[in-house]
Design an enzyme around this catalytic site. Structure first.
Site, PDB file in Angstrom:
ATOM      1  N   CYS A  24     -88.700  24.367  -9.559  1.00 18.53           N
ATOM      2  CA  CYS A  24     -87.364  24.175 -10.147  1.00 18.53           C
ATOM      3  C   CYS A  24     -86.678  25.543 -10.239  1.00 18.53           C
ATOM      4  O   CYS A  24     -87.305  26.527 -10.646  1.00 18.53           O
ATOM      5  CB  CYS A  24     -87.470  23.543 -11.530  1.00 18.53           C
ATOM      6  SG  CYS A  24     -88.382  21.994 -11.517  1.00 18.53           S
ATOM      7  N   CYS A  83     -86.620  27.928 -13.611  1.00 22.53           N
ATOM      8  CA  CYS A  83     -87.845  28.060 -14.416  1.00 22.53           C
ATOM      9  C   CYS A  83     -88.721  29.216 -13.940  1.00 22.53           C
ATOM     10  O   CYS A  83     -88.880  29.412 -12.730  1.00 22.53           O
ATOM     11  CB  CYS A  83     -88.618  26.745 -14.326  1.00 22.53           C
ATOM     12  SG  CYS A  83     -90.214  26.774 -15.128  1.00 22.53           S
ATOM     13  N   GLY A 112     -96.655  24.640 -15.922  1.00 25.52           N
ATOM     14  CA  GLY A 112     -97.235  23.590 -15.082  1.00 25.52           C
ATOM     15  C   GLY A 112     -96.588  22.233 -15.237  1.00 25.52           C
ATOM     16  O   GLY A 112     -95.893  21.966 -16.208  1.00 25.52           O
ATOM     17  N   GLU A 113     -96.851  21.388 -14.256  1.00 24.40           N
ATOM     18  CA  GLU A 113     -96.358  20.007 -14.274  1.00 24.40           C
ATOM     19  C   GLU A 113     -97.553  19.110 -14.637  1.00 24.40           C
ATOM     20  O   GLU A 113     -98.451  18.899 -13.818  1.00 24.40           O
ATOM     21  CB  GLU A 113     -95.789  19.658 -12.889  1.00 24.40           C
ATOM     22  CG  GLU A 113     -95.565  18.187 -12.615  1.00 24.40           C
ATOM     23  CD  GLU A 113     -94.769  17.451 -13.697  1.00 24.40           C
ATOM     24  OE1 GLU A 113     -93.659  17.876 -14.033  1.00 24.40           O
ATOM     25  OE2 GLU A 113     -95.277  16.433 -14.195  1.00 24.40           O
ATOM     26  N   SER A 166     -94.341  16.072 -20.875  1.00 27.08           N
ATOM     27  CA  SER A 166     -93.045  16.324 -20.249  1.00 27.08           C
ATOM     28  C   SER A 166     -93.238  16.414 -18.739  1.00 27.08           C
ATOM     29  O   SER A 166     -94.104  17.145 -18.258  1.00 27.08           O
ATOM     30  CB  SER A 166     -92.466  17.635 -20.781  1.00 27.08           C
ATOM     31  OG  SER A 166     -91.290  17.960 -20.084  1.00 27.08           O
ATOM     32  N   SER A 174     -87.678  15.509 -17.640  1.00 24.12           N
ATOM     33  CA  SER A 174     -86.713  16.578 -17.371  1.00 24.12           C
ATOM     34  C   SER A 174     -85.703  16.052 -16.374  1.00 24.12           C
ATOM     35  O   SER A 174     -85.986  15.978 -15.180  1.00 24.12           O
ATOM     36  CB  SER A 174     -87.444  17.791 -16.797  1.00 24.12           C
ATOM     37  OG  SER A 174     -88.359  18.271 -17.744  1.00 24.12           O
ATOM     38  N   LEU A 175     -84.535  15.683 -16.867  1.00 18.55           N
ATOM     39  CA  LEU A 175     -83.532  15.069 -15.997  1.00 18.55           C
ATOM     40  C   LEU A 175     -82.596  16.145 -15.430  1.00 18.55           C
ATOM     41  O   LEU A 175     -82.430  16.276 -14.239  1.00 18.55           O
ATOM     42  CB  LEU A 175     -82.758  14.015 -16.787  1.00 18.55           C
ATOM     43  CG  LEU A 175     -82.156  12.894 -15.963  1.00 18.55           C
ATOM     44  CD1 LEU A 175     -83.231  12.047 -15.320  1.00 18.55           C
ATOM     45  CD2 LEU A 175     -81.262  12.029 -16.845  1.00 18.55           C
ATOM     46  N   HIS A 176     -81.945  16.867 -16.341  1.00 17.37           N
ATOM     47  CA  HIS A 176     -81.104  18.025 -16.007  1.00 17.37           C
ATOM     48  C   HIS A 176     -79.859  17.728 -15.175  1.00 17.37           C
ATOM     49  O   HIS A 176     -79.076  18.642 -14.915  1.00 17.37           O
ATOM     50  CB  HIS A 176     -81.914  19.131 -15.317  1.00 17.37           C
ATOM     51  CG  HIS A 176     -83.133  19.550 -16.077  1.00 17.37           C
ATOM     52  ND1 HIS A 176     -83.192  19.580 -17.450  1.00 17.37           N
ATOM     53  CD2 HIS A 176     -84.363  19.941 -15.664  1.00 17.37           C
ATOM     54  CE1 HIS A 176     -84.381  19.970 -17.839  1.00 17.37           C
ATOM     55  NE2 HIS A 176     -85.116  20.198 -16.787  1.00 17.37           N
ATOM     56  N   ASN A 230     -82.549  29.104 -21.002  1.00 27.35           N
ATOM     57  CA  ASN A 230     -83.095  30.397 -21.410  1.00 27.35           C
ATOM     58  C   ASN A 230     -83.107  31.285 -20.173  1.00 27.35           C
ATOM     59  O   ASN A 230     -83.547  30.860 -19.102  1.00 27.35           O
ATOM     60  CB  ASN A 230     -84.517  30.224 -21.955  1.00 27.35           C
ATOM     61  CG  ASN A 230     -84.518  29.394 -23.218  1.00 27.35           C
ATOM     62  OD1 ASN A 230     -83.832  29.696 -24.188  1.00 27.35           O
ATOM     63  ND2 ASN A 230     -85.268  28.298 -23.215  1.00 27.35           N
TER      64      ASN A 230
HETATM   65  N1  SAH Z   1     -93.247  20.787 -15.933  1.00 25.48           N
HETATM   66  C1  SAH Z   1     -92.806  19.980 -16.999  1.00 25.48           C
HETATM   67  C2  SAH Z   1     -93.101  20.576 -18.348  1.00 25.48           C
HETATM   68  C3  SAH Z   1     -92.887  22.052 -18.555  1.00 25.48           C
HETATM   69  S1  SAH Z   1     -91.274  22.677 -18.682  1.00 25.48           S
HETATM   70  C4  SAH Z   1     -91.339  19.655 -16.874  1.00 25.48           C
HETATM   71  O1  SAH Z   1     -90.688  20.259 -16.052  1.00 25.48           O
HETATM   72  O2  SAH Z   1     -90.886  18.765 -17.579  1.00 25.48           O
HETATM   73  C5  SAH Z   1     -90.617  22.153 -20.260  1.00 25.48           C
HETATM   74  C6  SAH Z   1     -89.097  21.988 -20.232  1.00 25.48           C
HETATM   75  O3  SAH Z   1     -88.423  23.263 -20.136  1.00 25.48           O
HETATM   76  C7  SAH Z   1     -88.617  21.162 -19.048  1.00 25.48           C
HETATM   77  O4  SAH Z   1     -87.624  20.254 -19.439  1.00 25.48           O
HETATM   78  C8  SAH Z   1     -88.035  22.237 -18.157  1.00 25.48           C
HETATM   79  O5  SAH Z   1     -87.135  21.726 -17.238  1.00 25.48           O
HETATM   80  C9  SAH Z   1     -87.411  23.159 -19.151  1.00 25.48           C
HETATM   81  N2  SAH Z   1     -87.085  24.491 -18.633  1.00 25.48           N
HETATM   82  C10 SAH Z   1     -87.659  25.151 -17.610  1.00 25.48           C
HETATM   83  N3  SAH Z   1     -87.086  26.350 -17.430  1.00 25.48           N
HETATM   84  C11 SAH Z   1     -86.131  26.468 -18.374  1.00 25.48           C
HETATM   85  C12 SAH Z   1     -85.210  27.494 -18.728  1.00 25.48           C
HETATM   86  N4  SAH Z   1     -85.168  28.625 -18.065  1.00 25.48           N
HETATM   87  N5  SAH Z   1     -84.387  27.266 -19.762  1.00 25.48           N
HETATM   88  C13 SAH Z   1     -84.434  26.115 -20.453  1.00 25.48           C
HETATM   89  N6  SAH Z   1     -85.288  25.118 -20.174  1.00 25.48           N
HETATM   90  C14 SAH Z   1     -86.136  25.288 -19.142  1.00 25.48           C
HETATM   91 FE1  SF4 Z   2     -90.972  24.697 -14.413  1.00 25.83          FE
HETATM   92 FE2  SF4 Z   2     -91.569  22.144 -15.112  1.00 25.83          FE
HETATM   93 FE3  SF4 Z   2     -90.190  22.650 -12.870  1.00 25.83          FE
HETATM   94 FE4  SF4 Z   2     -92.766  23.320 -13.013  1.00 25.83          FE
HETATM   95  S1  SF4 Z   2     -91.904  21.243 -13.076  1.00 25.83           S
HETATM   96  S2  SF4 Z   2     -91.133  24.586 -12.160  1.00 25.83           S
HETATM   97  S3  SF4 Z   2     -92.940  23.940 -15.164  1.00 25.83           S
HETATM   98  S4  SF4 Z   2     -89.530  23.069 -14.967  1.00 25.83           S
END
Ligand code: SAH
Ligand code: SF4
Length: 389
Positions: free
Chosen positions: A148, A151, A193-194, A225, A249-251, A325
């Site tokens: 993603c 992240c 991690g996922e 998550s 995590s929809l976004h 963030n």
């Molecule tokens: N891999 C899983 C769980 C870990 S991330 C997932 O993606 O759901 C936990 C949450 O933080 C997820 O919703 C992810 O999209 C979000 N996230 C990742 N990077 C971020 C960032 N830089 N700022 C805010 N949220 C973030």
């Molecule tokens: Fe980050 Fe979750 Fe995407 Fe992996 S799946 S890159 S931990 S936001």
């Protein structure tokens, strides 16, 4: 008997054995079966990892446990970082010298609407609680394969999955590091991690964490998550009867837009993911959490909020808005607080329950998406999305 025991792969390490698996091991050593439950209770209910301290076991068995099973080697705390807001980050080292991170987040009553607090639909959690509840955020992989763009966790790619022992070990260590006057109450699989990419270990970890003879966490206080691995969402629903809290995590409310920031969307497009959410066997009065990271100039416009409200209409969900963030070296930014307010108001007007997640542990790089591999070359170059204006 454990009610929803999924079909688990065999345990890899001592810390991930269930009571009945301990009993089988101990019986093979000529010990009575009931000792299995005792050993499990020492490790998981009391967090005692040193066999010498397991005082209700005979000396011969304690010696054998110490000799034959390196119980505490799964994962160790290498350092602890305290944030000004009370958040604590544990830097962890694995047996093979990898690093990982877990975060302890105290939840004062004013902030309990947040996913981090795993909102309790029974209303059991009240202001009269004598101890501050703490939520622990744990990791499930060393790195992440999902890529993603916003992240930090996936920047060096996936190094390896974590074992169930390493996952549960984080909680046992986390509880030991919980400050006086507070209590570890919720666990969120939102670290590095996922989780659903490492399904087998995560399913065993969930079984261990919620086992009545162990840490005995309530399933609704454990949140998985996911970025949207559809077959594994179905599997989680089947294996745990929908009782484990699901966060997705929809976004983005738009298929093409989502693909720009989350490569997984090309494999499991938004309509397919929404269908999986509709069939998740959610118990009555419970809601799925939708995580929505707000990125300036990308998905944080009131028009996006309107579209999101339409997409979610009629679904039992609550939305967690996470202002992005910042990640070192990545130019993406969060929107202004005014824009966050406007987004939230539009969503609310569209009839969708939502909360803004306050930034936690920002000063120690422990906030969402900031957990990263230390000292690893960052291999993946992400293609940044098209920003507006
Ligand atoms: N891999 C899983 C769980 C870990 S991330 C997932 O993606 O759901 C936990 C949450 O933080 C997820 O919703 C992810 O999209 C979000 N996230 C990742 N990077 C971020 C960032 N830089 N700022 C805010 N949220 C973030
Ligand atoms: Fe980050 Fe979750 Fe995407 Fe992996 S799946 S890159 S931990 S936001």
């Amino acid at each position: 008997m454990y009610k929803h025991l999924p079909d688990l792969a065999p345990p890899q390490t001592a810390l991930e054995r269930l009571p009945e698996e301990w009993s089988a091991q101990l019986e093979a050593w000529g010990e009575p079966k009931y000792r299995g439950k005792q050993v499990f209770q020492w490790l998981h209910a009391r967090g005692v990892l040193d066999p010498a301290a397991m005082t209700n076991l005979p000396k011969s068995l304690r010696d054998r446990l110490a000799q034959d099973l390196v119980i505490d080697a799964a994962i160790q705390v290498s350092s602890v970082h305290d944030s000004e807001d009370g958040t604590k980050k544990l830097l962890l080292t694995t047996h093979d010298g990898r690093t990982s991170e877990a975060v302890l987040i105290p939840m004062p009553s004013a902030e309990r609407g947040d996913t981090y607090a795993a909102e309790d639909p029974s209303g059991e959690e009240t202001a009269s609680e004598p101890q501050t509840p703490v939520t622990q955020c744990i990791s499930t992989q060393i790195g992440c394969a999902m890529g993603c763009v916003f992240c930090a966790s996936g920047l060096a790619g996936l190094k390896r999955h974590m074992s169930a022992g390493e996952i549960v070990g984080q909680v046992i260590l986390g509880r030991a590091h919980t400050a006086e006057g507070s209590r570890l109450r919720n666990v969120v699989f939102m670290g590095m991690g996922e989780p659903l990419h490492n399904y087998a270990a995560v399913a065993r970890a969930l079984t261990l964490l919620t086992h009545p003879e162990g840490l005995a966490l309530s399933k609704r206080r454990v949140t998985i998550s996911t970025s949207g691995l559809v077959p594994e969402i179905d599997r989680l629903g089947r294996d745990f009867g929908g009782e484990v809290q699901l966060a997705v995590s929809l976004h983005s409310p738009d298929d093409a837009q989502r693909s720009q920031i989350m490569p997984i969307n090309k494999k499991h497009p938004l309509p397919e993911l929404m269908e999986a959410l509709r069939r998740y066997p959610l118990p009555k009065r419970r809601r799925i959490t939708i995580e929505y990271t707000l990125i300036k100039g990308f998905n944080a416009d009131p028009s996006d909020a309107k579209k999101l409200a339409e997409l979610l209409r009629g679904l039992p969900v609550k939305v967690n808005l996470i202002p992005l963030n910042r990640v070192e070296g990545n130019p993406l930014e969060p929107p202004s607080w005014d824009d966050v307010d406007a987004f939230q108001a539009t969503l609310r007007d569209g009839g969708v329950a939502n909360f803004v997640r306050r930034r936690k542990g920002d000063d120690i790089a422990a906030a969402c998406g900031q957990l990263a591999l230390r000292n690893e070359p960052k291999k993946i170059r992400v293609a940044l999305p098209q920003l507006r204006g």
